[in-house]
Design an enzyme around this catalytic site. Sequence first.
Site, PDB file in Angstrom:
ATOM      1  N   ARG A 292      -2.366  11.379  23.532  1.00 13.82           N
ATOM      2  CA  ARG A 292      -3.331  10.458  24.144  1.00 13.82           C
ATOM      3  C   ARG A 292      -2.971   8.993  23.878  1.00 13.82           C
ATOM      4  O   ARG A 292      -3.206   8.148  24.742  1.00 13.82           O
ATOM      5  CB  ARG A 292      -4.734  10.758  23.628  1.00 13.82           C
ATOM      6  CG  ARG A 292      -5.285  11.999  24.292  1.00 13.82           C
ATOM      7  CD  ARG A 292      -6.685  12.275  23.866  1.00 13.82           C
ATOM      8  NE  ARG A 292      -7.292  13.221  24.793  1.00 13.82           N
ATOM      9  CZ  ARG A 292      -8.437  13.848  24.572  1.00 13.82           C
ATOM     10  NH1 ARG A 292      -9.107  13.624  23.470  1.00 13.82           N
ATOM     11  NH2 ARG A 292      -8.915  14.680  25.461  1.00 13.82           N
TER      12      ARG A 292
ATOM     13  N   LYS B 260     -15.449  31.134  30.369  1.00 14.75           N
ATOM     14  CA  LYS B 260     -16.722  31.428  31.022  1.00 14.75           C
ATOM     15  C   LYS B 260     -16.854  30.953  32.467  1.00 14.75           C
ATOM     16  O   LYS B 260     -16.425  29.853  32.798  1.00 14.75           O
ATOM     17  CB  LYS B 260     -17.852  30.801  30.209  1.00 14.75           C
ATOM     18  CG  LYS B 260     -18.022  31.468  28.868  1.00 14.75           C
ATOM     19  CD  LYS B 260     -19.050  30.732  28.052  1.00 14.75           C
ATOM     20  CE  LYS B 260     -19.425  31.531  26.808  1.00 14.75           C
ATOM     21  NZ  LYS B 260     -20.420  30.809  26.014  1.00 14.75           N
TER      22      LYS B 260
ATOM     23  N   GLY C 200      -8.524  20.871  28.571  1.00 14.61           N
ATOM     24  CA  GLY C 200      -8.047  20.671  27.206  1.00 14.61           C
ATOM     25  C   GLY C 200      -7.217  21.835  26.695  1.00 14.61           C
ATOM     26  O   GLY C 200      -6.123  21.653  26.146  1.00 14.61           O
TER      27      GLY C 200
ATOM     28  N   GLY D  85     -13.269  17.675  30.800  1.00 19.42           N
ATOM     29  CA  GLY D  85     -14.504  17.586  31.590  1.00 19.42           C
ATOM     30  C   GLY D  85     -14.380  16.595  32.730  1.00 19.42           C
ATOM     31  O   GLY D  85     -14.858  16.846  33.838  1.00 19.42           O
TER      32      GLY D  85
HETATM   33  P1  ADP Z   1      -9.812  24.591  29.493  1.00 16.39           P
HETATM   34  O1  ADP Z   1     -10.108  23.822  28.223  1.00 16.39           O
HETATM   35  O2  ADP Z   1      -8.338  24.569  29.823  1.00 16.39           O
HETATM   36  O3  ADP Z   1     -10.679  24.153  30.639  1.00 16.39           O
HETATM   37  P2  ADP Z   1     -11.599  26.714  28.743  1.00 16.39           P
HETATM   38  O4  ADP Z   1     -12.174  25.850  27.684  1.00 16.39           O
HETATM   39  O5  ADP Z   1     -12.444  27.027  29.911  1.00 16.39           O
HETATM   40  O6  ADP Z   1     -10.180  26.130  29.232  1.00 16.39           O
HETATM   41  O7  ADP Z   1     -11.202  28.120  28.105  1.00 16.39           O
HETATM   42  C1  ADP Z   1     -10.199  28.234  27.133  1.00 16.39           C
HETATM   43  C2  ADP Z   1     -10.453  29.433  26.259  1.00 16.39           C
HETATM   44  O8  ADP Z   1     -10.584  30.625  27.010  1.00 16.39           O
HETATM   45  C3  ADP Z   1      -9.306  29.661  25.304  1.00 16.39           C
HETATM   46  O9  ADP Z   1      -9.741  29.371  24.000  1.00 16.39           O
HETATM   47  C4  ADP Z   1      -8.966  31.140  25.478  1.00 16.39           C
HETATM   48  O10 ADP Z   1      -8.753  31.816  24.256  1.00 16.39           O
HETATM   49  C5  ADP Z   1     -10.181  31.682  26.184  1.00 16.39           C
HETATM   50  N1  ADP Z   1      -9.878  32.905  26.935  1.00 16.39           N
HETATM   51  C6  ADP Z   1      -8.943  33.078  27.877  1.00 16.39           C
HETATM   52  N2  ADP Z   1      -8.924  34.353  28.320  1.00 16.39           N
HETATM   53  C7  ADP Z   1      -9.863  35.021  27.628  1.00 16.39           C
HETATM   54  C8  ADP Z   1     -10.332  36.374  27.612  1.00 16.39           C
HETATM   55  N3  ADP Z   1      -9.804  37.270  28.405  1.00 16.39           N
HETATM   56  N4  ADP Z   1     -11.331  36.688  26.762  1.00 16.39           N
HETATM   57  C9  ADP Z   1     -11.855  35.748  25.967  1.00 16.39           C
HETATM   58  N5  ADP Z   1     -11.486  34.453  25.930  1.00 16.39           N
HETATM   59  C10 ADP Z   1     -10.494  34.091  26.745  1.00 16.39           C
HETATM   60 MG    MG Z   2     -11.687  24.035  26.788  1.00 17.16          MG
END
Ligand code: ADP
Ligand code: MG
Length: 411
Positions: free
Chosen positions: A39, A204, A360, A384
């Site tokens: 960053r 989620k 992230g 976000g």
């Molecule tokens: P980003 O920060 O890239 O937007 P998210 O915060 O939405 O991504 O989600 C990231 C998390 O999702 C990671 O910590 C990962 O371990 C979890 N994850 C990915 N696939 C699964 C799964 N099948 N079951 C549970 N958690 C998962």
């Molecule tokens: Mg995340």
Amino acid sequence: MTVLTLKQLTQSLAGKTVLVREDFNVPLDVTGAITDDTRIQEGMETIQYLVAQQAKVVILCHFGRPKGQVVDSMRLAPVAQRLSELLGQAVLYSPNSLENYEAFVASVQPGQVALVENTRFLPGEEKNDPELAKRFATGIDVFVNDAFGAAHRAHASTEGVAHSVPVAVAGFLMAREIEALTPLVPGMGQGPKQPFTAIIGGSKVSTKITVLENLLNTVQHLIIGGGMTHTFNLALGGQVGNSLVEKEHVPTALRLLEQAKAKGVAVHLTSDVVMAQRIAADAETKLGDSKTIPDGWEGLDAGPETLKAWEAVIAQSNTILWNGPVGVFEVAPFAAGTRRIAELLAQATQRGATTVLGGGDTVAAIGQFGMNPNAFTHVSTGGGASLEFLEGQVLPGIAALNPAPTLVAAG
Ligand code: ADP
Ligand code: MG
């Protein structure tokens, strides 16, 4: 670009006091050492440009969540130190620079860089207190917002201050983010080069419903991986065992699938998964059908058959947006799917496709795999912020900047 950028400023900045909002909210280890300075590096172009112009550079930045109080472990001293190493010159920093803000700003000389203490130590920051915004603007000639990652928050140092200064512009990083992400926003300009595929993963459905819904207006293919794929498979009558699901979002999943069908968007869920009974590096794993996961087992990564099918979709796409890991990449036995997606996107970039990554954890995954961000068209620094931008929302930190100059036709 709808906002005025630093590059477009015609006035000389020599001797002018330029206030820069940066997002230097870097991760620290337990000893307080910076573990990843990406960053800070991303903000260097703007800072170096201003130093070269002989501006008096004052940087505002938040760090962590001190909630309006002074928290010693969230002071910006390590950031000032790293910034000065990267710049190759001393950076003015004082733990009292919020209390003595006006004097601190006035002490900065042309070509010097000063870093003000963590803005979130002040209760007015997150409340976007107009009095604090005015204080931040004291003695400032130009405000440069380079903190894309904080642009979705209307805080005194991101939004309020922009209204209290003579001119407010986007820094180089902010401009790059806006330029790379705008074509992917439904209804903006010509839109992305088709076929456009979005790969959405992560844990989620609930955190990404609006972005999924909006993407249905522009994509031809929607790949849904990660934890959220299970809520969709459950909605389709599958058996998901102990996988992460949001039962309350089964109707949301069904609605999204119906909308996709109506709009002619192909949705690609997982067909096979890597499953385990616990999330651990030494857990016993097995491959199986995504819709018949036994009780006690949870789907934690995309299986090889799924990855093959997704590869075929990626191979024929000209624009690919990726947000969210497709497995629990942090734990070795469940990292292969996310690594494969990263490799496929790097290959797609090589053959001329536009690839944009955000989130992230997605960016952390790239780092964990030792991949170079330059292997992709654009890696967004916003989590976000990039999601809200892609949803088509106007980010307050961007909306508060001066509008871009309108072109007057000659003749
Ligand atoms: P980003 O920060 O890239 O937007 P998210 O915060 O939405 O991504 O989600 C990231 C998390 O999702 C990671 O910590 C990962 O371990 C979890 N994850 C990915 N696939 C699964 C799964 N099948 N079951 C549970 N958690 C998962
Ligand atoms: Mg995340």
